[in-house]
Design a protein around this motif. Structure first.
Motif, PDB file in Angstrom:
ATOM      1  N   SER A  51       3.575  -5.014   9.085  1.00 29.57           N
ATOM      2  CA  SER A  51       3.983  -4.532   7.763  1.00 29.57           C
ATOM      3  C   SER A  51       2.837  -3.807   7.070  1.00 29.57           C
ATOM      4  O   SER A  51       3.066  -2.798   6.380  1.00 29.57           O
ATOM      5  CB  SER A  51       4.450  -5.715   6.898  1.00 29.57           C
ATOM      6  N   TYR A  52       1.608  -4.290   7.280  1.00 24.54           N
ATOM      7  CA  TYR A  52       0.471  -3.624   6.642  1.00 24.54           C
ATOM      8  C   TYR A  52       0.259  -2.227   7.205  1.00 24.54           C
ATOM      9  O   TYR A  52       0.038  -1.273   6.464  1.00 24.54           O
ATOM     10  CB  TYR A  52      -0.809  -4.456   6.815  1.00 24.54           C
ATOM     11  N   TYR A  53       0.301  -2.119   8.524  1.00 23.15           N
ATOM     12  CA  TYR A  53       0.040  -0.813   9.145  1.00 23.15           C
ATOM     13  C   TYR A  53       1.312   0.023   9.293  1.00 23.15           C
ATOM     14  O   TYR A  53       1.285   1.088   9.915  1.00 23.15           O
ATOM     15  CB  TYR A  53      -0.616  -1.016  10.516  1.00 23.15           C
ATOM     16  N   GLU A  54       2.404  -0.491   8.745  1.00 19.43           N
ATOM     17  CA  GLU A  54       3.685   0.231   8.707  1.00 19.43           C
ATOM     18  C   GLU A  54       4.160   0.596  10.106  1.00 19.43           C
ATOM     19  O   GLU A  54       4.632   1.708  10.371  1.00 19.43           O
ATOM     20  CB  GLU A  54       3.575   1.487   7.831  1.00 19.43           C
ATOM     21  N   ASP A  56      -8.870   2.784   8.120  1.00 25.44           N
ATOM     22  CA  ASP A  56      -8.263   1.970   7.074  1.00 25.44           C
ATOM     23  C   ASP A  56      -9.222   0.853   6.678  1.00 25.44           C
ATOM     24  O   ASP A  56      -9.733   0.134   7.533  1.00 25.44           O
ATOM     25  CB  ASP A  56      -6.942   1.370   7.589  1.00 25.44           C
ATOM     26  N   THR A  93      -2.351  -8.579   2.294  1.00 22.61           N
ATOM     27  CA  THR A  93      -1.756  -8.835   3.606  1.00 22.61           C
ATOM     28  C   THR A  93      -2.824  -9.170   4.639  1.00 22.61           C
ATOM     29  O   THR A  93      -2.638 -10.048   5.495  1.00 22.61           O
ATOM     30  CB  THR A  93      -0.941  -7.614   4.068  1.00 22.61           C
ATOM     31  N   ILE A  94      -3.949  -8.489   4.570  1.00 22.30           N
ATOM     32  CA  ILE A  94      -5.059  -8.771   5.482  1.00 22.30           C
ATOM     33  C   ILE A  94      -5.638 -10.149   5.186  1.00 22.30           C
ATOM     34  O   ILE A  94      -5.969 -10.914   6.098  1.00 22.30           O
ATOM     35  CB  ILE A  94      -6.143  -7.687   5.364  1.00 22.30           C
ATOM     36  N   TYR A 146      -3.306 -12.679   6.686  1.00 17.28           N
ATOM     37  CA  TYR A 146      -3.458 -12.721   8.143  1.00 17.28           C
ATOM     38  C   TYR A 146      -4.706 -13.518   8.529  1.00 17.28           C
ATOM     39  O   TYR A 146      -4.655 -14.372   9.421  1.00 17.28           O
ATOM     40  CB  TYR A 146      -3.550 -11.302   8.708  1.00 17.28           C
ATOM     41  N   TYR A 204      -2.688   0.616  15.647  1.00 16.26           N
ATOM     42  CA  TYR A 204      -2.788   0.446  14.204  1.00 16.26           C
ATOM     43  C   TYR A 204      -3.836   1.366  13.580  1.00 16.26           C
ATOM     44  O   TYR A 204      -3.578   2.059  12.610  1.00 16.26           O
ATOM     45  CB  TYR A 204      -3.157  -1.004  13.867  1.00 16.26           C
ATOM     46  N   GLY A 214      -8.623  -1.931   5.392  1.00 18.65           N
ATOM     47  CA  GLY A 214      -8.120  -3.236   5.798  1.00 18.65           C
ATOM     48  C   GLY A 214      -8.623  -3.643   7.172  1.00 18.65           C
ATOM     49  O   GLY A 214      -8.900  -4.817   7.428  1.00 18.65           O
ATOM     50  N   LEU A 247       0.642  -7.973  10.090  1.00 23.11           N
ATOM     51  CA  LEU A 247      -0.110  -6.776  10.427  1.00 23.11           C
ATOM     52  C   LEU A 247       0.805  -5.575  10.602  1.00 23.11           C
ATOM     53  O   LEU A 247       0.462  -4.454  10.192  1.00 23.11           O
ATOM     54  CB  LEU A 247      -0.929  -7.002  11.703  1.00 23.11           C
ATOM     55  N   PRO A 297      -6.996  -5.963   0.796  1.00 23.33           N
ATOM     56  CA  PRO A 297      -5.524  -6.033   0.886  1.00 23.33           C
ATOM     57  C   PRO A 297      -5.040  -7.470   1.047  1.00 23.33           C
ATOM     58  O   PRO A 297      -5.543  -8.217   1.883  1.00 23.33           O
ATOM     59  CB  PRO A 297      -5.198  -5.201   2.134  1.00 23.33           C
TER      60      PRO A 297
END
Length: 297
Positions: free
Chosen positions: A292-295, A91, A215-216, A219, A85, A93, A290, A213
């Protein structure tokens, strides 16, 4: 059994690349290599005391467990070959994740104590070394735990503030002092003034945190809850909200954003009882957040 832990860092705050280097070394050669200074010093490119400090920070950030095994989050952040990641902590996040982990783990207890407990009954957000040490000493007595020397607590405090606060120092120390991964979060500031005892004064920066973020945040909330399906607003404010130095408005904004982004999180306010409820979470939901956040596909 003591629930609070101090020292172990050998007076070194965590440096930017230590976590990645430590996890990769353990993955390649096993944890015992860190107990063989002649090898670890060469592999990590640091001194003997710094090797011991790296071990401490890997545990403090929850990146290895009590059995010295690499945790799932470590695998995802630093390893997994080309799908890591964020191995270089580039990042923001990831930095919020690390901030959550170091407070939640309580392995380096001063982090949890300062962020989630010290300011509970305080009007001001300022603090000094003496105030924090006196608070911790009282906490130790109240918990009937083994006494910790003032020198040990002083060392912990200095390492703690170096992890967050931009120092007012000369340029010759800038590389050493500005190399903490958590500095970027701007959670603590060193003020220009000193208090009546001549001590340096610091301040917790409670803010809205629009850069956190969602998303973080989601999580971390699921990780904190573990198998629980709800959390009161007050508990959330006094834990994750405090870890992230969120103002009340900031926490309210994040909760609203959380519930509008992810329908599995539901905010309830019934008869003045406020809580966030979790509904319909699949087993791999947290992992998918995670990814989805880190693609990661």
């Amino acid at each position: 059994m003591n629930t609070l832990k101090f020292s172990g860092h050998d007076t070194f705050h965590c440096r930017q690349q230590w976590l990645s280097k430590g996890i990769k070394l353990i993955d390649n050669e096993g944890y015992t290599v860190l107990n063989r200074p002649e090898i670890a010093i060469s592999r990590l490119g640091v001194g003997k005391n710094m090797v011991q400090s790296i071990q401490h920070w890997l545990k403090a950030f929850g990146l290895i467990n009590d059995r010295h095994e690499i945790s799932e989050i470590s695998n995802k952040l630093f390893l997994n070959n080309d799908d890591a990641y964020d191995p270089y902590l580039e990042d923001e996040g990831t930095l919020w994740l690390l901030q959550y982990k170091i407070c939640k783990s309580n392995y380096a207890s001063i982090f949890n104590l300062v962020f989630s407990e010290y300011f509970n009954d305080k009007v001001t957000l300022d603090f000094s070394e003496r105030q924090i040490i006196q608070f911790i000493e009282k906490k130790i007595r109240d918990n009937n735990e083994r006494e910790v020397s003032t020198n040990t607590l002083t060392s912990d405090f200095k390492v703690f503030v170096k992890s967050y606060a931009t120092p007012k120092k000369s340029l010759k120390t800038i590389e050493d002092d500005f190399n903490s991964p958590l500095l970027e979060l701007n959670l603590i500031s060193q003020l220009n003034s000193r208090n009546g005892n001549g001590e340096i004064v610091y301040k917790i920066n409670k803010e809205v945190r629009n850069n956190l973020p969602i998303t973080i945040f989601a999580y971390c909330l699921l990780d904190y809850l573990d198998d629980r399906k709800d959390i009161s607003y007050d508990e959330l404010r006094n834990t994750i909200g405090s870890y992230f130095c969120l103002s009340n408005d900031g926490l309210d904004n994040l909760i609203e954003q959380l519930c509008s982004t992810y329908p599995e999180f539901v905010y309830k306010n019934d008869a003045g009882i406020r809580q966030i409820q979790i509904k319909g979470i699949a087993k791999d939901y947290k992992t998918n957040l995670l990814e989805s956040y880190y693609e990661i596909q």
